[in-house]
Design a protein around this motif. Structure first.
Motif, PDB file in Angstrom:
ATOM      1  N   LYS A  61       0.817  -1.192   0.000  1.00 10.96           N
ATOM      2  CA  LYS A  61       0.000   0.000   0.000  1.00 10.96           C
ATOM      3  C   LYS A  61       0.866   1.262   0.000  1.00 10.96           C
ATOM      4  N   GLN A  62       0.341   2.315  -0.633  1.00  8.66           N
ATOM      5  CA  GLN A  62       1.012   3.603  -0.672  1.00  8.66           C
ATOM      6  C   GLN A  62       0.015   4.686  -0.291  1.00  8.66           C
ATOM      7  N   VAL A  63       0.459   5.631   0.528  1.00 13.95           N
ATOM      8  CA  VAL A  63      -0.320   6.814   0.885  1.00 13.95           C
ATOM      9  C   VAL A  63       0.548   8.030   0.619  1.00 13.95           C
ATOM     10  N   SER A  64      -0.007   9.000  -0.101  1.00 12.60           N
ATOM     11  CA  SER A  64       0.674  10.266  -0.348  1.00 12.60           C
ATOM     12  C   SER A  64      -0.308  11.392  -0.058  1.00 12.60           C
ATOM     13  N   ILE A  65       0.186  12.455   0.575  1.00 13.51           N
ATOM     14  CA  ILE A  65      -0.654  13.616   0.856  1.00 13.51           C
ATOM     15  C   ILE A  65       0.124  14.877   0.502  1.00 13.51           C
ATOM     16  N   ARG A  66      -0.550  15.759  -0.227  1.00 19.15           N
ATOM     17  CA  ARG A  66      -0.014  17.094  -0.525  1.00 19.15           C
ATOM     18  C   ARG A  66      -0.998  18.101   0.056  1.00 19.15           C
ATOM     19  N   LEU A  67      -0.466  19.063   0.817  1.00 15.96           N
ATOM     20  CA  LEU A  67      -1.290  20.096   1.428  1.00 15.96           C
ATOM     21  C   LEU A  67      -1.144  21.398   0.661  1.00 15.96           C
ATOM     22  N   ASP A  81       1.763  -1.791   4.795  1.00 17.07           N
ATOM     23  CA  ASP A  81       0.721  -2.805   4.630  1.00 17.07           C
ATOM     24  C   ASP A  81      -0.622  -2.441   5.264  1.00 17.07           C
ATOM     25  N   ASP A  82      -0.734  -1.228   5.851  1.00 15.91           N
ATOM     26  CA  ASP A  82      -1.955  -0.864   6.565  1.00 15.91           C
ATOM     27  C   ASP A  82      -2.251   0.621   6.347  1.00 15.91           C
ATOM     28  N   PHE A  83      -3.376   0.940   5.680  1.00 18.63           N
ATOM     29  CA  PHE A  83      -3.684   2.331   5.371  1.00 18.63           C
ATOM     30  C   PHE A  83      -3.757   3.245   6.598  1.00 18.63           C
ATOM     31  N   PRO A  84      -4.480   2.874   7.668  1.00 14.11           N
ATOM     32  CA  PRO A  84      -4.526   3.778   8.829  1.00 14.11           C
ATOM     33  C   PRO A  84      -3.145   4.077   9.424  1.00 14.11           C
TER      34      PRO A  84
END
Length: 101
Positions: A61-67, A81-84
Motif C-alpha cells: 500500500k502507498q499513501v501520499s498527501i499534498r497540502l 501494509d496498513d492504510f490507517p
C-alpha cells in the motif's frame, strides 16, 4: 475511485487507485486533516492518494498527501501494509514540515 469532502473549510480530494476505501480509512483521513489544521490553520486543500499494489509481496500500500498552503506545498508519502498506520506516518512527516514554516 475519486471522492471530495470539505472539513472546516478545507477541500479534501481523495484518489484511490483501483480500490474502494472503507469508512474506517475515510474517517482516519478526516482525523489526520483535522489534526493538521489545528496545528497549521492556513491549509486550503489536501490531495490524498491511496494505492494498493497487490502484485507486490510486501509494502503493497502507498499513501501520499499534498497540502495546499501559501508558499511551497508540503508533501509526504509512505509505503506499508496498513492504510490507517500509513496515514499516521504521513501525518507525522507533514507536521514536521509544517513546524519548519
Amino acid at each position: 475511485m475519486q471522492h471530495t469532502d470539505h472539513i472546516s473549510g478545507i477541500k479534501i480530494n481523495i484518489e484511490a487507485v483501483d480500490i474502494t476505501i472503507g469508512d474506517d480509512v475515510r474517517n482516519t483521513i478526516h482525523k489526520v486533516i483535522t489534526r493538521l489544521s489545528r496545528f497549521y490553520d492556513r491549509i486550503e486543500w489536501a490531495d490524498i492518494y491511496l494505492e494498493d499494489k497487490k502484485e507486490k509481496s510486501t509494502k503493497q500500500k502507498q499513501v501520499s498527501i499534498r497540502l495546499g498552503i501559501p508558499g511551497k506545498d508540503p508533501f509526504a508519502s509512505e509505503y506499508g501494509d496498513d492504510f490507517p498506520a500509513l496515514l499516521t506516518d504521513v501525518e507525522d512527516k507533514l507536521q514536521k514540515q509544517l513546524e519548519r514554516r
